[in-house]
Design a protein around this motif. Structure first.
Motif, PDB file in Angstrom:
ATOM      1  N   ALA A 154       0.824  -1.214   0.000  1.00 45.80           N
ATOM      2  CA  ALA A 154       0.000   0.000   0.000  1.00 45.80           C
ATOM      3  C   ALA A 154       0.858   1.265   0.000  1.00 45.80           C
ATOM      4  O   ALA A 154       0.319   2.373  -0.053  1.00 45.80           O
ATOM      5  N   VAL A 155       2.169   1.103   0.067  1.00 41.39           N
ATOM      6  CA  VAL A 155       3.066   2.260   0.141  1.00 41.39           C
ATOM      7  C   VAL A 155       3.983   2.269  -1.083  1.00 41.39           C
ATOM      8  O   VAL A 155       4.650   1.257  -1.371  1.00 41.39           O
ATOM      9  N   SER A 156       4.020   3.382  -1.793  1.00 42.01           N
ATOM     10  CA  SER A 156       4.840   3.460  -3.011  1.00 42.01           C
ATOM     11  C   SER A 156       6.325   3.518  -2.629  1.00 42.01           C
ATOM     12  O   SER A 156       6.668   3.970  -1.526  1.00 42.01           O
ATOM     13  N   PRO A 157       7.206   3.098  -3.539  1.00 40.68           N
ATOM     14  CA  PRO A 157       8.647   3.102  -3.236  1.00 40.68           C
ATOM     15  C   PRO A 157       9.145   4.457  -2.746  1.00 40.68           C
ATOM     16  O   PRO A 157       9.945   4.536  -1.810  1.00 40.68           O
ATOM     17  N   ASP A 158       8.635   5.527  -3.314  1.00 40.10           N
ATOM     18  CA  ASP A 158       9.079   6.872  -2.918  1.00 40.10           C
ATOM     19  C   ASP A 158       8.718   7.210  -1.474  1.00 40.10           C
ATOM     20  O   ASP A 158       9.336   8.101  -0.873  1.00 40.10           O
ATOM     21  N   GLU A 159       7.686   6.554  -0.965  1.00 40.01           N
ATOM     22  CA  GLU A 159       7.172   6.912   0.371  1.00 40.01           C
ATOM     23  C   GLU A 159       7.643   5.960   1.471  1.00 40.01           C
ATOM     24  O   GLU A 159       7.271   6.147   2.631  1.00 40.01           O
ATOM     25  N   LYS A 160       8.398   4.944   1.104  1.00 40.10           N
ATOM     26  CA  LYS A 160       8.709   3.869   2.066  1.00 40.10           C
ATOM     27  C   LYS A 160       9.408   4.391   3.335  1.00 40.10           C
ATOM     28  O   LYS A 160       9.008   4.051   4.448  1.00 40.10           O
ATOM     29  N   ASP A 161      10.438   5.203   3.145  1.00 40.88           N
ATOM     30  CA  ASP A 161      11.221   5.641   4.317  1.00 40.88           C
ATOM     31  C   ASP A 161      10.381   6.550   5.219  1.00 40.88           C
ATOM     32  O   ASP A 161      10.397   6.413   6.445  1.00 40.88           O
ATOM     33  N   GLU A 162       9.630   7.446   4.573  1.00 42.25           N
ATOM     34  CA  GLU A 162       8.799   8.355   5.361  1.00 42.25           C
ATOM     35  C   GLU A 162       7.686   7.594   6.090  1.00 42.25           C
ATOM     36  O   GLU A 162       7.356   7.887   7.241  1.00 42.25           O
ATOM     37  N   ALA A 163       7.109   6.591   5.391  1.00 45.50           N
ATOM     38  CA  ALA A 163       6.031   5.794   6.013  1.00 45.50           C
ATOM     39  C   ALA A 163       6.536   5.069   7.257  1.00 45.50           C
ATOM     40  O   ALA A 163       5.847   4.991   8.280  1.00 45.50           O
ATOM     41  N   ARG A 164       7.751   4.544   7.167  1.00 50.73           N
ATOM     42  CA  ARG A 164       8.337   3.837   8.317  1.00 50.73           C
ATOM     43  C   ARG A 164       8.468   4.777   9.512  1.00 50.73           C
ATOM     44  O   ARG A 164       8.135   4.422  10.652  1.00 50.73           O
ATOM     45  N   ALA A 165       8.918   5.996   9.239  1.00 51.22           N
ATOM     46  CA  ALA A 165       9.087   6.975  10.326  1.00 51.22           C
ATOM     47  C   ALA A 165       7.728   7.420  10.874  1.00 51.22           C
ATOM     48  O   ALA A 165       7.533   7.550  12.088  1.00 51.22           O
ATOM     49  N   THR A 166       6.771   7.628   9.963  1.00 53.87           N
ATOM     50  CA  THR A 166       5.414   8.024  10.385  1.00 53.87           C
ATOM     51  C   THR A 166       4.812   6.972  11.302  1.00 53.87           C
ATOM     52  O   THR A 166       4.245   7.265  12.361  1.00 53.87           O
ATOM     53  N   LEU A 167       4.967   5.723  10.885  1.00 57.83           N
ATOM     54  CA  LEU A 167       4.377   4.616  11.653  1.00 57.83           C
ATOM     55  C   LEU A 167       4.979   4.519  13.050  1.00 57.83           C
ATOM     56  O   LEU A 167       4.254   4.365  14.051  1.00 57.83           O
ATOM     57  N   ALA A 168       6.295   4.633  13.119  1.00 54.38           N
ATOM     58  CA  ALA A 168       6.962   4.565  14.431  1.00 54.38           C
ATOM     59  C   ALA A 168       6.414   5.669  15.345  1.00 54.38           C
ATOM     60  O   ALA A 168       6.108   5.426  16.520  1.00 54.38           O
ATOM     61  N   ARG A 169       6.228   6.847  14.776  1.00 55.06           N
ATOM     62  CA  ARG A 169       5.746   7.994  15.550  1.00 55.06           C
ATOM     63  C   ARG A 169       4.300   7.783  16.006  1.00 55.06           C
ATOM     64  O   ARG A 169       3.942   7.991  17.155  1.00 55.06           O
ATOM     65  N   GLU A 170       3.450   7.341  15.073  1.00 51.84           N
ATOM     66  CA  GLU A 170       2.018   7.153  15.383  1.00 51.84           C
ATOM     67  C   GLU A 170       1.819   6.041  16.409  1.00 51.84           C
ATOM     68  O   GLU A 170       0.976   6.159  17.302  1.00 51.84           O
ATOM     69  N   LEU A 171       2.582   4.975  16.278  1.00 48.69           N
ATOM     70  CA  LEU A 171       2.436   3.866  17.239  1.00 48.69           C
ATOM     71  C   LEU A 171       2.925   4.313  18.619  1.00 48.69           C
ATOM     72  O   LEU A 171       2.346   3.931  19.644  1.00 48.69           O
ATOM     73  N   GLU A 172       3.963   5.091  18.638  1.00 47.88           N
ATOM     74  CA  GLU A 172       4.474   5.610  19.917  1.00 47.88           C
ATOM     75  C   GLU A 172       3.429   6.514  20.575  1.00 47.88           C
ATOM     76  O   GLU A 172       3.231   6.493  21.784  1.00 47.88           O
ATOM     77  N   ALA A 173       2.720   7.278  19.736  1.00 46.34           N
ATOM     78  CA  ALA A 173       1.686   8.179  20.265  1.00 46.34           C
ATOM     79  C   ALA A 173       0.522   7.398  20.865  1.00 46.34           C
ATOM     80  O   ALA A 173      -0.174   7.874  21.772  1.00 46.34           O
ATOM     81  N   GLY A 174       0.298   6.167  20.358  1.00 45.53           N
ATOM     82  CA  GLY A 174      -0.723   5.290  20.943  1.00 45.53           C
ATOM     83  C   GLY A 174      -2.151   5.702  20.607  1.00 45.53           C
ATOM     84  O   GLY A 174      -2.403   6.325  19.577  1.00 45.53           O
ATOM     85  N   GLY A 175      -3.081   5.312  21.483  1.00 45.05           N
ATOM     86  CA  GLY A 175      -4.487   5.648  21.266  1.00 45.05           C
ATOM     87  C   GLY A 175      -5.257   4.574  20.518  1.00 45.05           C
ATOM     88  O   GLY A 175      -6.375   4.820  20.068  1.00 45.05           O
ATOM     89  N   PHE A 176      -4.682   3.378  20.390  1.00 43.20           N
ATOM     90  CA  PHE A 176      -5.356   2.319  19.635  1.00 43.20           C
ATOM     91  C   PHE A 176      -6.152   1.364  20.531  1.00 43.20           C
ATOM     92  O   PHE A 176      -6.727   0.391  20.047  1.00 43.20           O
ATOM     93  N   GLY A 177      -6.176   1.639  21.811  1.00 40.39           N
ATOM     94  CA  GLY A 177      -6.995   0.851  22.734  1.00 40.39           C
ATOM     95  C   GLY A 177      -6.666  -0.632  22.675  1.00 40.39           C
ATOM     96  O   GLY A 177      -5.491  -1.022  22.668  1.00 40.39           O
ATOM     97  N   ALA A 178      -7.737  -1.461  22.599  1.00 37.28           N
ATOM     98  CA  ALA A 178      -7.546  -2.917  22.603  1.00 37.28           C
ATOM     99  C   ALA A 178      -7.224  -3.473  21.218  1.00 37.28           C
ATOM    100  O   ALA A 178      -7.009  -4.670  21.063  1.00 37.28           O
TER     101      ALA A 178
END
Ligand SMILES: CC(C)(COP(=O)(O)OP(=O)(O)OC[C@H]1O[C@@H](n2cnc3c(N)ncnc32)[C@H](O)[C@@H]1OP(=O)(O)O)[C@@H](O)C(=O)NCCC(=O)NCCSC(=O)C[C@H](O)C(=O)O
Ligand SMILES: [Mg+2]
Length: 283
Positions: free
Chosen positions: A38-62
Motif C-alpha cells: 500500500a506504500v509506493s517506493p518513494d514513500e517507504k522511508d517516510e512511512a516507516r518513520a510516520t508509523l513509528a511515531r504514530e504507534l508511539e503516540a498510541g491511542g489504539f486501545g484494545a
C-alpha cells in the motif's frame, strides 16, 4: 482456547496519517499498519518513520497492532524489520512467506515479538504446514490478490482458484493453534459482495477477514462474531447436555438435533467468544 477476536483486521497504509488517525476510533479487532504494497517506493522511508511515531503516540486501545514490513529481500526489508522491532506494536507480519527459515531470520531481529505470515504464493501453500508449525508464528493472513497473480488464475466471485489454498492454510493453522484471517475483498463499496465472501470465510473456519476500507468493518464483525441465534443455541445446548448428563445420558436433543460433548465444546467456545467481544466493546 483463543479468546482475542480477529473478526475485522484493517489494513492501513503507513503513509496515510489521516487514515491512521481514523482507525483509532473504528471498531476493528486488529490493524495491519502496512509498509509493503500500500506504500509506493518513494514513500517507504517516510512511512516507516510516520508509523513509528504514530504507534508511539498510541491511542489504539484494545486493537491488536500488526506491522507489515517489506520482504527481507527487498530494498526496505532490513530497515523495516529493525524499525518494527522497536515499534510499539504487538506483532510483525512478513509478506510472501515460503518456508520456516524466513521466520527464523526475522525473529533474529524482532526477538520475542510474535510473527505473522502472509500466505500468498504457491510455494507458501505447499509449505503451509511447516510454516504454521514454527514456534514463533502466531497468525497467518491470506494474500489472495498475490495468490491469484502467482497462480496465473482469475479472480472469480466463487474464489475457485484459491479455494484449495484457503482450505490448506486453515487446516495448517488449526493443526498448530494459530490465528488465521481471510484475504481482502477488493470492491470496497460492494457491501453485499463482501457479505457473501465473509460468510464463505466463516463457514471455512477463518477467524476473520482482512479489510481495506472502514466501510467494510461492520460486515466483517457481524459475520465473524457469534450471532444472537448462535449464542442462544449454545446456551440451550449446554443446559440440555448438562441435564442429560445429570440423568446419566451422554446425548441430549435440541431443536431435533443431537448434542454430544463435542458440540458442547463448540457451544462453550461461542459463549467465550461472545464474552471476549463484549469485553472489548465495553472498553
Ligand atoms: C481504497 C482506498 C485507496 C480508498 O481511499 P479513499 O478514496 O480515501 O476512501 P474514502 O474517501 O472513502 O475514505 C473515507 C475516510 O476513510 C478513511 N480511510 C480510507 N481507507 C482507510 C483505511 N484503510 N483505514 C482507515 N481509514 C481509512 C479516509 O482517510 C477517509 O477519512 P476522512 O478523510 O477522515 O473522512 C483506501 O481505503 C486505502 O488505501 N485502503 C487500504 C489499501 C491497502 O492497505 N492495500 C494494501 C493491503 S491489501 C493487500 O496487500 C492484500 C494482500 O497482500 C494480497 O496479496 O491480497
Ligand atoms: Mg500480497
Amino acid at each position: 482456547m483463543q479468546l482475542r477476536p480477529f473478526r475485522s483486521v484493517l489494513y492501513i497504509p503507513g503513509s496515510k496519517p489521516r487514515a491512521i488517525e481514523k482507525a483509532r476510533g473504528l471498531p476493528v479487532d486488529a490493524i495491519i499498519f502496512d509498509l509493503e504494497d500500500a506504500v509506493s517506493p518513494d514513500e517507504k522511508d517516510e512511512a516507516r518513520a510516520t508509523l513509528a511515531r504514530e504507534l508511539e503516540a498510541g491511542g489504539f486501545g484494545a486493537r491488536y497492532r500488526i506491522v507489515r514490513i517489506n520482504g527481507r529481500d527487498s530494498a526496505w526489508g532490513e530497515a523495516d524489520a529493525e524499525a518494527a522491532a522497536m515499534m510499539s506494536c504487538d506483532a510483525v507480519l512478513l509478506p510472501k512467506v515460503e518456508n520456516p527459515a524466513q521466520i527464523d531470520a526475522l525473529a533474529r531481529i524482532t526477538g520475542d515479538r510474535p510473527v505473522w505470515a502472509m500466505m500468498e504464493t504457491p510455494r507458501g501453500m505447499i509449505e503451509a504446514p511447516a510454516i504454521a508449525a514454527h514456534p514463533r508464528l502466531e497468525g497467518m493472513v491470506m494474500g489472495t490478490n498475490d495468490l491469484v497473480k502467482e497462480l496465473g488464475a482469475r479472480a472469480t466471485d466463487d474464489r475457485v482458484a484459491v479455494m484449495s489454498g484457503l482450505g490448506l492454510c486453515v487446516i495448517a493453522a488449526r493443526a498448530h493453534g494459530r490465528v488465521i484471517v481471510d484475504g481482502v475483498y477488493n470492491a470496497f463499496k460492494d457491501v453485499d459482495g463482501l457479505a457473501v465472501e465473509c460468510r464463505q470465510g466463516r463457514d471455512m473456519g477463518f477467524d476473520g477477514k482482512t479489510l481495506i476500507h472502514p466501510a467494510q468493518v461492520e460486515t466483517a464483525n457481524a459475520h465473524f462474531g457469534p450471532s444472537e441465534a448462535e449464542i442462544d443455541l449454545a446456551r440451550r445446548q449446554i443446559a440440555a447436555y448438562e441435564a442429560a448428563a445429570a440423568e446419566g445420558q451422554g446425548v441430549a436433543v435440541v431443536d431435533g438435533r443431537i448434542v454430544e460433548n463435542l458440540h458442547v465444546d463448540t457451544a462453550r467456545k461461542v459463549l467465550a467468544q461472545a464474552e471476549a467481544i463484549g469485553a472489548i466493546a465495553a472498553e
